[in-house]
Motif scaffolding. Structure first.
Motif, short mmCIF file in Angstrom:
data_model
loop_
_atom_site.label_atom_id
_atom_site.label_comp_id
_atom_site.label_asym_id
_atom_site.label_seq_id
_atom_site.Cartn_x
_atom_site.Cartn_y
_atom_site.Cartn_z
N ALA A 59 0.82 -1.22 0.00
CA ALA A 59 0.00 0.00 0.00
C ALA A 59 0.85 1.27 0.00
O ALA A 59 0.48 2.26 0.60
N ASN A 126 -12.57 -3.77 5.70
CA ASN A 126 -12.01 -3.77 7.05
C ASN A 126 -11.63 -2.37 7.55
O ASN A 126 -11.56 -2.14 8.75
N GLY A 127 -11.39 -1.44 6.66
CA GLY A 127 -11.09 -0.08 7.13
C GLY A 127 -9.62 0.24 7.16
O GLY A 127 -8.82 -0.33 6.44
N GLY A 128 -9.29 1.20 8.04
CA GLY A 128 -7.92 1.72 8.09
C GLY A 128 -7.79 2.90 7.14
O GLY A 128 -8.37 2.91 6.07
N SER A 129 -7.01 3.90 7.57
CA SER A 129 -6.85 5.09 6.73
C SER A 129 -6.29 4.72 5.37
O SER A 129 -6.78 5.17 4.33
N THR A 130 -5.24 3.90 5.37
CA THR A 130 -4.60 3.53 4.11
C THR A 130 -5.56 2.71 3.25
O THR A 130 -5.69 2.96 2.05
N GLY A 131 -6.23 1.76 3.88
CA GLY A 131 -7.19 0.95 3.14
C GLY A 131 -8.25 1.81 2.48
O GLY A 131 -8.54 1.67 1.29
N GLU A 133 -8.15 5.05 1.75
CA GLU A 133 -7.58 5.90 0.70
C GLU A 133 -7.39 5.09 -0.59
O GLU A 133 -7.67 5.57 -1.68
N MET A 134 -6.90 3.86 -0.44
CA MET A 134 -6.62 3.04 -1.62
C MET A 134 -7.93 2.59 -2.28
O MET A 134 -8.02 2.53 -3.50
N LYS A 165 -15.32 4.06 6.24
CA LYS A 165 -15.14 3.44 7.56
C LYS A 165 -14.62 4.43 8.59
O LYS A 165 -13.77 4.11 9.42
N GLY A 166 -15.08 5.66 8.53
CA GLY A 166 -14.75 6.61 9.60
C GLY A 166 -13.54 7.50 9.39
O GLY A 166 -13.12 8.16 10.33
N HIS A 167 -12.97 7.52 8.19
CA HIS A 167 -11.84 8.41 7.98
C HIS A 167 -12.15 9.46 6.92
O HIS A 167 -12.33 10.63 7.22
N MET A 168 -12.21 9.01 5.65
CA MET A 168 -12.42 9.96 4.56
C MET A 168 -13.86 10.49 4.52
O MET A 168 -14.79 9.74 4.78
N ASN B 262 -3.90 1.43 11.56
CA ASN B 262 -4.08 1.36 10.13
C ASN B 262 -4.50 -0.06 9.71
O ASN B 262 -4.35 -1.01 10.49
N ALA B 263 -5.02 -0.18 8.52
CA ALA B 263 -5.40 -1.50 8.00
C ALA B 263 -5.38 -1.46 6.49
O ALA B 263 -5.61 -0.42 5.88
N PHE B 264 -5.10 -2.63 5.91
CA PHE B 264 -5.12 -2.73 4.45
C PHE B 264 -5.55 -4.15 4.10
O PHE B 264 -5.49 -5.07 4.92
N ARG B 309 -8.04 13.91 3.03
CA ARG B 309 -9.37 14.51 3.22
C ARG B 309 -10.16 13.73 4.27
O ARG B 309 -11.19 13.15 3.98
N GLU B 324 -1.77 7.08 12.61
CA GLU B 324 -2.00 5.66 12.30
C GLU B 324 -0.81 4.91 12.86
O GLU B 324 0.22 4.77 12.21
#
Lengths: 182, 363
Positions: A59, A126-131, A133-134, A165-168, B262-264, B309, B324
């Motif tokens: 990611a 599942n969420g997560g900021s990176t998830g 965003e991607m 999921k609560g970020h973007m 964080n999660a991916f 954002r 994160e």
């Protein structure tokens, strides 16, 4: 002379009243749909090349994958999203959109495309900021590869969603996410 | 000659009509106007007070008090639906308790009063209220009172109870909002071994609260337990806004720090990263200070700081970051996140980053 003066006075009055009248809202900019500009009129299959965006496995960036899709009685936008949902077999890349997600509809209004997904887009994610965003980035960047598309509004089951999921903040149409590309 | 007089009368009539229509019907709402201005100082025990009195031509006024989020020494009082009248736009004050004040138009209809106090709002006490007419002064006044110091509090030196590595020198008096991500009905991300993000974020937030309070900071927590912040059955927007409101509702709030894991989709993704929304230079500065400490303390891969954002960042009025900490979706990092030793190390690292921010920020 008198008549002229009276006329002048009248003009003056009209001006003063007009100057005071509440500013009328400027005529609403026509919000009419540009319609199905992407609709393919020909019924026979047409092959077009699209660029699909997938995140790599750690990611750290998004990678464009070129693919040829068949456009038959559907729009090129739908065909591109369907190809994105179908995923990639490249072992270095990740299919970030939950598998069971379906595209329920796509509508272009001016430079914005509204994409309506099934509830799995959020429920199975599942969420997560990176998830997040991607996930959002792969959809937005794939669509904004079409030069006429500047913004993407993600809907789920026909409704605007505040967030995945609560970020973007996904309540508004989003522009191309260049920061995810290297 | 007669004709000339006739002309004049007509012109005058025109003017009168113009003025009547122009000023009368356009401004239906009665507006407040400042009619007088006066300040004085007095002593109250050991403390010196500055009393600013702003006279009004009406007996009612809507006003809002807040602190300039970017300048610790600026008190803002928004006088709604008010004109400045003949009062000067910039006024020098006593220069011991407060330096100067300004009157500026705001939102077309309102008047923004800014008082620059000598030290900072954290170190000085302020009160703002409406004073009704009395025997001496026949008009309603908006009164702003500022003291040269805070009311003396019983001194509790908790720092001595802290281990040496937890002592931070720049956070005393600061107001820090700590938001433990997710909670209650929202588990946040879940790791491959079923660790829940909401539990990790709460532990780290509580540990931060202990360290920061021990160093004399004021800490506002979005939650202390495993609950939804807005309440059950809220929309996502209500829930996120409730977190932003913890800071909005307290004018002294300095920074907002949201804690997340964080999660991916792929378990390979790993590392620590900090997000901000570029409202001002301070947002990225705060993010970078925290990020550097996190990388040093955890040894995790440095994913750097990124602007994003995110709802809680975009809607914040004070410098805000979202940390994160690590990837709960990565088995190795999930294990780390579950250990209290690691949670403590992360909490301390974030607090150190906050401390560095307060030591270096541009005021």
């Amino acid at each position: 002379m008198k008549k002229l003066l009276i006329a002048l006075m009248l003009v003056c009055m009209i001006f003063s009243i007009a100057g005071c009248a509440k500013e009328e809202p400027s005529p609403a900019t026509s919000g009419k749909s540009a319609g199905i500009s992407g609709e393919v009129n020909k019924q026979e299959a047409e092959d077009i090349k699209v660029k699909l965006y997938f995140p790599n496995n750690d990611a750290s960036e998004m990678v464009a994958v070129e693919k040829t899709v068949k456009v038959t009685g559907t729009t090129k936008y739908k065909a591109a999203i369907e190809a994105l949902l179908a995923g990639t077999t490249d072992k270095k890349l990740t299919n970030v959109i939950p598998k069971k997600t379906k595209l329920l509809g796509a509508e272009v209004v001016k430079d914005t495309i509204k994409l309506n997904f099934s509830k799995e887009l959020i429920d199975d994610f599942n969420g997560g900021s990176t998830g997040e965003e991607m996930l959002v980035g792969s959809i937005v960047n794939t669509m904004t590869e079409f030069p006429e598309i500047k913004k993407v509004h993600i809907l789920v089951e026909g409704k605007t969603v505040d967030t995945i999921k609560g970020h973007m903040d996904t309540s508004v149409p989003l522009t191309r996410m260049k920061e995810l590309l290297k | 000659m007669k004709q000339l007089i006739w002309k004049f009368t007509l012109a005058a009539l025109c003017m009168v009509i113009f003025l009547a229509v122009g000023t009368g019907s356009c401004q239906a709402l009665p507006r407040n106007e400042i009619t007088s201005f006066h300040y004085s100082t007095y002593k109250d025990g050991d403390r010196n007070w500055l009393k600013i009195e702003i006279g009004l031509d009406r007996d009612k006024l809507d006003f809002e008090v807040s602190a300039n989020p970017d300048r610790q020494n600026q008190l803002w009082v928004l006088m709604k639906n008010t004109d400045s009248g003949d009062v000067k736009k910039d006024i020098g004050l006593d220069r011991k308790i407060a330096r100067y004040m300004t009157f500026r138009k705001k939102n077309k209809k309102d008047l923004q009063v800014m008082v620059a106090v000598d030290k900072s709002l954290d170190e000085q006490e302020c009160r703002v209220y409406l004073s009704p007419p009395d025997k001496k002064i026949k008009e309603t006044r908006l009164v702003i009172e500022i003291a040269d110091s805070k009311a003396p509090e019983p001194v509790k030196d908790e720092k001595t109870n802290l281990p040496e590595d937890e002592i931070l020198n720049n956070v005393a008096g600061a107001t820090i909002v700590v938001d433990a991500g997710h909670g209650g009905s929202d588990t946040g991300a879940i790791g491959p071994n079923y660790l829940k993000e909401k539990d990790v974020t709460l532990n780290i937030a509580l540990e931060m609260c202990r360290i920061l309070k021990g160093n004399g900071a004021r800490v506002l927590m979005s939650r202390y337990t495993d609950v939804d912040v807005f309440g059950p059955y809220a929309t996502d927007r209500q829930e996120l806004q409730a977190r932003v409101d913890v800071a909005h509702n307290d004018p002294l709030s300095d920074i907002f720090v949201s804690i997340h894991c964080n999660a991916f989709t792929s378990p390979e993704a790993n590392g620590t990263g900090t997000y901000y929304y570029p409202h001002s230079y301070n947002d990225s500065a705060l993010a970078q200070f925290i990020q550097s400490e996190m990388v040093q303390a955890t040894g995790l891969r440095d994913r750097g700081i990124s602007s994003a954002r995110f709802y809680v960042l975009r809607n914040s009025r004070i410098p805000a970051v979202l940390v994160e900490t690590a990837f709960i979706s990565n088995p190795h990092e999930e294990q780390m996140l579950s250990e209290s030793r690691c949670q403590h190390a992360m909490a301390l690292a974030i607090c150190r980053g906050i401390n560095a921010y307060f030591g270096n920020r541009i005021k």
